[in-house]
Design a protein around this motif. Structure first.
Motif, PDB file in Angstrom:
ATOM      1  N   GLY A  39       0.830  -1.198   0.000  1.00  0.00           N
ATOM      2  CA  GLY A  39       0.000   0.000   0.000  1.00  0.00           C
ATOM      3  C   GLY A  39       0.864   1.248   0.000  1.00  0.00           C
ATOM      4  O   GLY A  39       1.679   1.443   0.906  1.00  0.00           O
ATOM      5  N   LEU A  41       0.908   4.945   0.645  1.00  0.00           N
ATOM      6  CA  LEU A  41       0.084   5.893   1.393  1.00  0.00           C
ATOM      7  C   LEU A  41       0.770   7.252   1.362  1.00  0.00           C
ATOM      8  O   LEU A  41       1.863   7.412   1.924  1.00  0.00           O
ATOM      9  CB  LEU A  41      -0.092   5.402   2.829  1.00  0.00           C
ATOM     10  N   SER A  79      -3.099   2.236  -3.539  1.00  0.00           N
ATOM     11  CA  SER A  79      -2.649   3.530  -3.021  1.00  0.00           C
ATOM     12  C   SER A  79      -3.824   4.293  -2.438  1.00  0.00           C
ATOM     13  O   SER A  79      -4.989   4.013  -2.751  1.00  0.00           O
ATOM     14  CB  SER A  79      -1.976   4.353  -4.126  1.00  0.00           C
ATOM     15  N   ALA A  93      -4.442   2.899   7.274  1.00  0.00           N
ATOM     16  CA  ALA A  93      -3.515   1.802   7.563  1.00  0.00           C
ATOM     17  C   ALA A  93      -4.228   0.651   8.262  1.00  0.00           C
ATOM     18  O   ALA A  93      -4.052  -0.529   7.911  1.00  0.00           O
ATOM     19  CB  ALA A  93      -2.358   2.315   8.421  1.00  0.00           C
ATOM     20  N   TRP A  96      -6.471  -1.117   5.793  1.00  0.00           N
ATOM     21  CA  TRP A  96      -5.669  -1.914   4.870  1.00  0.00           C
ATOM     22  C   TRP A  96      -5.259  -3.242   5.492  1.00  0.00           C
ATOM     23  O   TRP A  96      -5.310  -4.277   4.846  1.00  0.00           O
ATOM     24  CB  TRP A  96      -4.442  -1.125   4.440  1.00  0.00           C
ATOM     25  N   VAL A 102      -3.227  -5.898   3.266  1.00  0.00           N
ATOM     26  CA  VAL A 102      -1.960  -5.227   2.950  1.00  0.00           C
ATOM     27  C   VAL A 102      -0.861  -5.721   3.890  1.00  0.00           C
ATOM     28  O   VAL A 102      -1.084  -5.900   5.097  1.00  0.00           O
ATOM     29  CB  VAL A 102      -2.121  -3.697   3.045  1.00  0.00           C
ATOM     30  N   ILE A 105       3.410  -0.990   3.996  1.00  0.00           N
ATOM     31  CA  ILE A 105       3.040   0.391   3.701  1.00  0.00           C
ATOM     32  C   ILE A 105       4.299   1.163   3.334  1.00  0.00           C
ATOM     33  O   ILE A 105       5.330   1.068   4.002  1.00  0.00           O
ATOM     34  CB  ILE A 105       2.303   1.057   4.882  1.00  0.00           C
ATOM     35  N   VAL A 117       1.152   6.248  11.718  1.00  0.00           N
ATOM     36  CA  VAL A 117       1.116   5.002  10.955  1.00  0.00           C
ATOM     37  C   VAL A 117       2.108   3.991  11.518  1.00  0.00           C
ATOM     38  O   VAL A 117       1.821   2.783  11.565  1.00  0.00           O
ATOM     39  CB  VAL A 117       1.394   5.283   9.461  1.00  0.00           C
ATOM     40  N   VAL A 121       1.395  -0.001  12.290  1.00  0.00           N
ATOM     41  CA  VAL A 121       2.185  -1.066  11.655  1.00  0.00           C
ATOM     42  C   VAL A 121       2.804  -1.976  12.706  1.00  0.00           C
ATOM     43  O   VAL A 121       2.790  -3.208  12.567  1.00  0.00           O
ATOM     44  CB  VAL A 121       3.279  -0.456  10.755  1.00  0.00           C
ATOM     45  N   TYR A 128       6.859  -1.373   7.408  1.00  0.00           N
ATOM     46  CA  TYR A 128       6.702   0.053   7.135  1.00  0.00           C
ATOM     47  C   TYR A 128       7.981   0.570   6.496  1.00  0.00           C
ATOM     48  O   TYR A 128       9.036   0.599   7.132  1.00  0.00           O
ATOM     49  CB  TYR A 128       6.422   0.766   8.444  1.00  0.00           C
TER      50      TYR A 128
END
Length: 414
Positions: A39, A41, A79, A93, A96, A102, A105, A117, A121, A128
């Motif tokens: 993803g 972002l 995205s 996030a 996702w 996902v 990221i 984020v 994660v 990440y």
């Protein structure tokens, strides 16, 4: 590979009919178990769109193409626009991970969003790969075993650009600072280098973020302080507007220097050389730096719609490329099962790509590579579109970033 620099200069600004697409081969038949979902972002519509946005997505797709067929992986890309808002970013996030499957990221400009984020994660034990946020806290007090911070940070920018300005005689500073985590960190780190070099900070003003377009009153305050250097602790559209309005007021003609503490080649393009000439900035990637950077640019430029890759975009490409190498080596299922294990494998492997060359990832998650101090060319010095920089100095990889023992990262063994 022979790189025709003249051809690059002539065609760099031209768009293309199609963007790079993620590869999809026989591995798809093995089902979701071997499918890694990435993803991207970032800011798709605001002041950081040109330094992240669709160009970051295109660079991620290029990395996937370049690793096609390795490790029997299938890779998908989605995205979303986080609107530079921490709550929006963290909610995307979480959605996702919980709903859309996902695994990784990527990108995430705006330091406040990046920090938010990072927490999600880590909670979900995913990966990440941050390229575009600048806060050094991502490898300091907020470091995580799930995070790799690839491209630049406030410490490196402050040391390279801020240190150079003090050495050149700019020993009194006034800061125009974007009022969020990134701006605060960049002002803090630069001010420390200024003071350590014998300089003084004579004032600062915090500018509202996002949404400020008129910086005139702030520039008047800075000029009234009689500082030799106005430090722009902002980025993207804020930096462009500050530089343009400072030129309109004739601030630089009176001898005051502007220090663009985070500036990208896309910002220079937006200002034009007539306005940006003479500005000094630090980047860790420039398309015309060497044969390898030109080779990367030659591959990816067709899908950028007239934009050119900045260091932020190059970081998206290189970080995803390295992650996919690690995932291929450990197997897709193992990489998907534990983000901590995947990042540990990335740290154990040396890095090598066309954007940054050879490097490594430290135990605090900081990717290590050289930093380059550039000066923006005068209009008559430029040989074509996007030929904007001349190299002033290089800071070696092991000297460019904050020493690992000074960051306060809990992951670092004493």
């Amino acid at each position: 590979m022979t790189i025709d620099r003249r051809t690059l200069l002539k065609t760099a600004a031209a768009g293309a009919s199609a963007a790079a697409l993620p590869w999809s081969g026989a591995a798809r038949a093995q089902g979701a178990a071997n499918t890694i979902k990435i993803g991207v972002l970032n800011d798709q519509s605001g002041l950081y769109r040109d330094i992240s946005g669709p160009t970051s997505v295109a660079c991620v797709r290029q990395a996937i193409q370049d690793l096609a067929g390795r490790g029997n992986l299938n890779v998908e890309v989605i995205s979303a626009d986080h609107q530079n808002k921490p709550d929006v970013g963290s909610n995307i996030a979480r959605q996702w991970f919980d709903r859309d499957g996902v695994d990784v990221i990527v990108d995430v400009p705006t330091s406040s969003v990046a920090l938010a984020v990072a927490g999600v994660v880590r909670e979900k034990n995913k990966v990440y790969l941050n390229s575009t946020a600048a806060t050094a806290d991502l490898t300091g007090s907020a470091c995580s075993p799930n995070t790799v911070h690839w491209t630049y940070d406030t410490y490196m920018l402050a040391k390279s650009t801020g240190g150079a300005m003090v050495k050149a005689g700019g020993d009194t500073w006034f800061f125009l600072t974007a009022d969020y985590a990134f701006g605060h960190a960049l002002e803090r780190d630069t001010a420390n280098f200024v003071r350590n070099a014998g300089g003084r900070v004579v004032g600062q003003v915090r500018t509202p973020f996002p949404g400020t377009t008129d910086f005139s009153s702030f520039l008047v305050q800075a000029q009234a302080s009689r500082a030799k250097v106005i430090g722009l602790a902002n980025a993207g559209g804020d930096t462009i507007n500050c530089v343009k309005q400072a030129a309109e007021f004739g601030i630089t003609r009176r001898g005051t220097k502007l220090a663009a503490l985070l500036m990208f080649i896309n910002d220079v393009h937006g200002m034009g050389l007539q306005t940006a000439q003479g500005l000094v900035c630090t980047e860790t990637f420039y398309w015309d730096l060497n044969d390898r950077t030109r080779a990367f640019t030659n591959k990816v430029r067709g899908g950028l719609g007239g934009n050119m890759p900045a260091m932020s975009h190059a970081g998206c490409y290189a970080s995803v490329l390295h992650y996919l190498k690690a995932a291929a080596d450990m197997g897709a299922q193992a990489a998907k099962a534990s983000g901590t294990d995947a990042v540990a494998r990335m740290k154990a492997m040396p890095t090598d790509d066309d954007c940054f060359g050879q490097g490594r990832i430290r135990e605090d998650g900081r990717k290590i590579h050289p930093a380059y101090l550039f000066e923006v060319k005068k209009p008559e010095e430029s040989k074509g579109p996007w030929d904007y920089y001349k190299l002033l100095q290089t800071t070696a990889a092991d000297e460019a970033f904050r020493p690992v023992a000074e960051g306060g990262c809990p992951l670092v063994r004493s």
